[in-house]
Design an enzyme around this catalytic site. Structure first.
Site, PDB file in Angstrom:
ATOM      1  N   LYS A   1       0.837  -1.203   0.000  1.00 43.08           N
ATOM      2  CA  LYS A   1       0.000   0.000   0.000  1.00 43.08           C
ATOM      3  C   LYS A   1       0.873   1.255   0.000  1.00 43.08           C
ATOM      4  O   LYS A   1       1.768   1.393   0.837  1.00 43.08           O
ATOM      5  CB  LYS A   1      -0.911  -0.002   1.230  1.00 43.08           C
TER       6      LYS A   1
ATOM      7  N   ASP B   1      -2.711  10.504   3.854  1.00 39.62           N
ATOM      8  CA  ASP B   1      -4.107  10.100   3.946  1.00 39.62           C
ATOM      9  C   ASP B   1      -4.878  11.074   4.837  1.00 39.62           C
ATOM     10  O   ASP B   1      -4.771  11.027   6.063  1.00 39.62           O
ATOM     11  CB  ASP B   1      -4.211   8.680   4.511  1.00 39.62           C
TER      12      ASP B   1
ATOM     13  N   LYS C   1     -10.321  12.499   8.459  1.00 37.82           N
ATOM     14  CA  LYS C   1      -9.841  12.056   9.759  1.00 37.82           C
ATOM     15  C   LYS C   1      -9.788  13.235  10.739  1.00 37.82           C
ATOM     16  O   LYS C   1      -9.585  14.373  10.320  1.00 37.82           O
ATOM     17  CB  LYS C   1      -8.416  11.495   9.647  1.00 37.82           C
TER      18      LYS C   1
ATOM     19  N   ASP D   1       1.615   6.178   5.744  1.00 36.10           N
ATOM     20  CA  ASP D   1       0.623   5.293   5.152  1.00 36.10           C
ATOM     21  C   ASP D   1       1.105   4.636   3.863  1.00 36.10           C
ATOM     22  O   ASP D   1       0.322   3.959   3.195  1.00 36.10           O
ATOM     23  CB  ASP D   1      -0.680   6.061   4.906  1.00 36.10           C
TER      24      ASP D   1
ATOM     25  N   ASP E   1     -12.210   6.809   3.748  1.00 34.39           N
ATOM     26  CA  ASP E   1     -11.011   6.573   4.558  1.00 34.39           C
ATOM     27  C   ASP E   1     -10.611   5.101   4.562  1.00 34.39           C
ATOM     28  O   ASP E   1      -9.671   4.719   5.235  1.00 34.39           O
ATOM     29  CB  ASP E   1     -11.241   7.068   5.992  1.00 34.39           C
TER      30      ASP E   1
ATOM     31  N   GLU F   1      -9.375   3.586   1.932  1.00 35.03           N
ATOM     32  CA  GLU F   1      -8.853   3.726   0.575  1.00 35.03           C
ATOM     33  C   GLU F   1      -7.716   2.775   0.240  1.00 35.03           C
ATOM     34  O   GLU F   1      -7.497   2.437  -0.918  1.00 35.03           O
ATOM     35  CB  GLU F   1      -8.394   5.174   0.344  1.00 35.03           C
TER      36      GLU F   1
ATOM     37  N   ARG G   1      -7.302  -0.398   0.757  1.00 37.47           N
ATOM     38  CA  ARG G   1      -7.747  -1.660   0.154  1.00 37.47           C
ATOM     39  C   ARG G   1      -8.177  -1.465  -1.298  1.00 37.47           C
ATOM     40  O   ARG G   1      -8.128  -2.404  -2.094  1.00 37.47           O
ATOM     41  CB  ARG G   1      -8.865  -2.264   0.996  1.00 37.47           C
TER      42      ARG G   1
END
Length: 489
Positions: free
Chosen positions: A254, A259, A266, A277, A336, A338, A340
């Site tokens: 990933k 993010d 968030k 991230d 949020d 995202e 996956r």
């Protein structure tokens, strides 16, 4: 990185470290070529401080105006690789103010001990700097064997293995630590190209937005849609193709370079460290570079789907529908969730186009992983007992940790969509498990030879802790490299 090398044991004017096994501190004195009075002083010192020899314990004996001027007695515990790694990390911190350090080790020191010692020294001495700040004084560590004979080939090879793995781990730390105002997907891609340039057998392809759109990588594009054009998404493919390789491994990481959570934004507390991230992408790139440096005879393709999940006029919305590479459709219920999405595109591509023998994905995917397993242990999911066991063994050997979690079939229907094949979020809890079940939808024929590692919390350390330094840990490079080594052993 520290300059670590072998040399014959001889007197030194600076600092000297002596390894102390658990329960036998006085035995370490045999390595010191000192006179009777000095040896008696050392023995009395060890008794006075009650040195247990436990791994990573350091007691320092100053000896002004004498040689050596400072003795560091460091515990190695049961003298396994983990104990030596802890000793190396402790020495890196205890001797930071020295300019050089000589570590006396027994004649029968094993290769895994050298690897552990060197890894601990290198990893714990790491510092991330944006500017050319003055480095720590400690520049050189000599591993001193008794006598004048050169180090055996096995020990030299172990030191080279440690160097390759640590170099890749520190690159992963650097990539993850880099602030996101500089770390765009394009910047990350350039770092991969730079690291791979000139390495025989390594190739890099960087897929830009126009290519992604033409080929149907719609989830990667959707996640990156809210960012400015100069911060647009990328898909990086790093390939190691040695001659004679009979096994093909795909590693997917990933790569969300920052993010915000998107429209489902968030809170500040959850956003401050979101530069980490992309830790999964950094790990799979690092492991592939290490494998190439070690010339491991296994074909590896590392895929890093990169995007910035930003809030913008064109950002994806809850309720949007995305058609992934390969045709699976997802309804976005939480912007949020995202990571996956981008992994789904990359994994579907790997299954359809690359046809690997094994596929492993790493991701800083869910907060639920940390709730379940804390800061040092990643969550491991796989239908293959063999693959899960091998990864757990590799993690333990490398100094990292995983714990196998269930792919509960009872939960699988929770990700079924009304409008689409799947949804990217639910409200029933078990967040890490459900994320793994979502990713499973993209494994196709690889379902039985796939593993997912959720390493959100282990990707970052809040303080200096053993071989970890505060900040990015580079988690996963060591585990994946050990696993790759074992697959060709």
């Amino acid at each position: 990185m520290l300059d670590i090398r072998f040399a014959a044991a001889r007197s030194a004017s600076g600092a000297v470290a002596v390894v102390v096994p658990s329960g036998a501190p006085s035995g370490a004195l045999d390595l010191l070529k000192l006179g009777p009075a000095d040896l008696a002083e050392c023995e009395a010192f060890l008794e006075d401080v009650e040195h247990s020899g436990s791994a990573g314990t350091v007691h320092t004996l100053p000896r002004p105006a004498r040689k050596p001027s400072r003795l560091l007695f460091v515990g190695i515990g049961e003298a396994d690789e983990a104990g030596w790694r802890a000793a190396g990390a402790a020495l890196a911190r205890s001797a930071r103010s020295e300019t050089s350090l000589r570590v006396l080790v027994p004649q029968d020191t094993a290769a895994d001990a050298v690897r552990g010692l060197a890894e601990g020294l290198w990893l714990a001495s790491y510092r991330f700097r944006l500017t050319d700040a003055e480095p720590d004084p400690l520049r050189r560590v000599t591993i001193a064997l008794p006598g004048n004979a050169p180090a055996p080939d096995a020990l030299t090879a172990a030191l080279d293995q440690a160097r390759a793995v640590v170099t890749a781990t520190l690159l992963a730390r650097d990539l993850t630590n880099m602030p996101s105002d500089r770390k765009t997907p394009a910047w990350f891609a350039r770092q991969v190209v730079k690291a791979a340039t000139g390495v025989p057998g390594l190739t890099v392809e960087v897929r830009e937005p126009a290519y992604l759109a033409a080929q149907g990588f719609n989830a990667i594009l959707a996640v990156g849609r809210g960012a400015a054009s100069e911060r647009g998404p990328r898909l990086v493919e790093l390939s190691w193709r040695p001659r004679g390789a009979k096994r093909h491994v795909v590693l997917v990481g990933k790569g969300i370079t920052f993010d915000t959570g998107g429209i489902c934004i968030k809170p500040l507390s959850g956003m401050k460290l979101m530069r980490k991230d992309m830790g999964g992408a950094a790990a799979v790139i690092g492991a592939t570079l290490a494998a190439a440096e070690m010339r491991l005879p296994v074909r590896i393709t590392a895929l890093a789907p990169l995007a910035e999940n930003a809030v913008g006029a064109d950002a994806m919305r809850p309720g949007d529908v995305v058609t992934h590479y390969g045709g699976i459709t997802t309804e976005i219920l939480n912007t949020d969730a995202e990571g996956r999405l981008v992994l789904g595109d990359a994994m579907a591509y790997a299954v359809r186009r690359l046809r690997p023998d094994v596929m492993i994905d790493l991701a800083t995917l869910t907060g639920a992983q940390g709730v379940a397993l804390g800061k040092r242990t990643a969550a491991l999911y796989s239908h293959s007992d063999t693959l899960a066991g091998a990864l757990a063994t590799a993690a333990a050997a490398s100094g990292e940790s995983v714990w196998r979690m269930p792919l509960n079939e009872d939960y699988a229907e929770e990700i079924d969509g009304d409008l689409t094949d799947v949804v990217n979020s639910t409200d029933i809890g078990a967040g890490s498990v459900l994320a793994a079940l979502y990713l499973r939808e993209f494994t196709g024929a690889m379902r039985g030879n796939w593993a997912h590692v959720d390493m959100s919390s282990p990707a970052w350390s809040d303080s200096n802790d053993g071989e970890l330094t505060k900040g990015a840990t580079g988690w996963g490079v060591r585990t994946l490299t050990r696993w790759l080594e074992a697959t060709v052993a």
